[in-house]
Write an enzyme that holds these catalytic residues in place. Structure first.
Site, mmCIF file in Angstrom:
data_model
loop_
_atom_site.group_PDB
_atom_site.id
_atom_site.type_symbol
_atom_site.label_atom_id
_atom_site.label_comp_id
_atom_site.label_asym_id
_atom_site.label_seq_id
_atom_site.Cartn_x
_atom_site.Cartn_y
_atom_site.Cartn_z
ATOM 1 N N ASP A 49 0.836 -1.195 0.000
ATOM 2 C CA ASP A 49 0.000 0.000 0.000
ATOM 3 C C ASP A 49 0.876 1.252 0.000
ATOM 4 O O ASP A 49 0.661 2.172 -0.790
ATOM 5 C CB ASP A 49 -0.922 -0.024 1.223
ATOM 6 N N ALA A 50 1.877 1.268 0.858
ATOM 7 C CA ALA A 50 2.774 2.429 0.954
ATOM 8 C C ALA A 50 3.619 2.587 -0.301
ATOM 9 O O ALA A 50 3.804 3.697 -0.809
ATOM 10 C CB ALA A 50 3.663 2.298 2.185
#
Length: 139
Positions: free
Chosen positions: A32-33
Site C-alpha cells: 500500500d505504501a
C-alpha cells in the site's frame, strides 16, 4: 540511527527463505505504501503544481476501485509466481474493510497491494513500475 540503517541494508531485499515467512497482509501493508509512493512520484515528476492538485490526482488512482481496474489489466501478464501471490492476497482475511468500497474491489485491491509488497520486498522495483504503468494505460 546507523544501527537501523545497517539492519535494513542487511535484510533488504529479503532472501527466499525469509520471504516465505510473511503473510499476504504483511505484503499488502508495505505494498500500500509503495504503491502510494510510486503514484505520488509519477505525479510530482510530471511537473510542479500546487500540492492540492497532486493530492486530487493521486486519490483518483490510489483507491480500491482504481486498483481493481489496474489489477484486471495486469492479470494476464503476471507470471505463475506473481499470480500465486496475487491469489494469496485476494484470499486474505483483513480485519476491516475500507469505507465506501465494495467487498469485491477491496479484496482485489488487497491482492494488488500484496503483489506490490511482495515484489518490493524482493527488490523488484523495476517490475512494480512496469505493472503500474501497464495498469494505468487506459486510465
Amino acid at each position: 540511527m546507523e544501527e537501523s540503517l545497517n539492519h535494513l541494508r542487511n535484510h533488504f531485499p529479503l532472501d527466499e527463505k525469509e520471504i516465505r515467512t510473511y503473510s499476504a497482509l504483511s505484503f499488502a501493508y508495505i505494498g500500500d505504501a509503495v504503491f502510494d509512493l510510486v503514484i505520488r512520484t509519477m505525479m510530482v515528476t510530471k511537473g510542479n503544481v500546487r500540492t492540492n492538485k497532486y493530492h486530487q490526482k493521486v486519490t483518483d488512482i490510489v483507491n480500491a476501485a482504481s486498483q481493481t481496474r489496474m489489477a484486471e489489466r495486469i492479470l494476464p501478464s503476471l507470471s505463475e509466481e506473481e499470480t500465486t501471490i496475487f491469489r494469496r492476497g485476494k484470499n486474505a482475511k483483513p480485519m476491516s474493510m475500507a469505507k465506501n468500497q465494495s467487498r469485491h474491489d477491496y479484496r482485489i485491491a488487497t491482492a494488488y497491494e500484496t503483489l506490490i509488497g511482495y515484489l518490493y520486498l524482493n527488490g523488484r522495483m523495476d517490475r512494480i513500475i512496469e505493472l503500474v504503468e501497464m495498469g494505468l494505460e487506459e486510465e
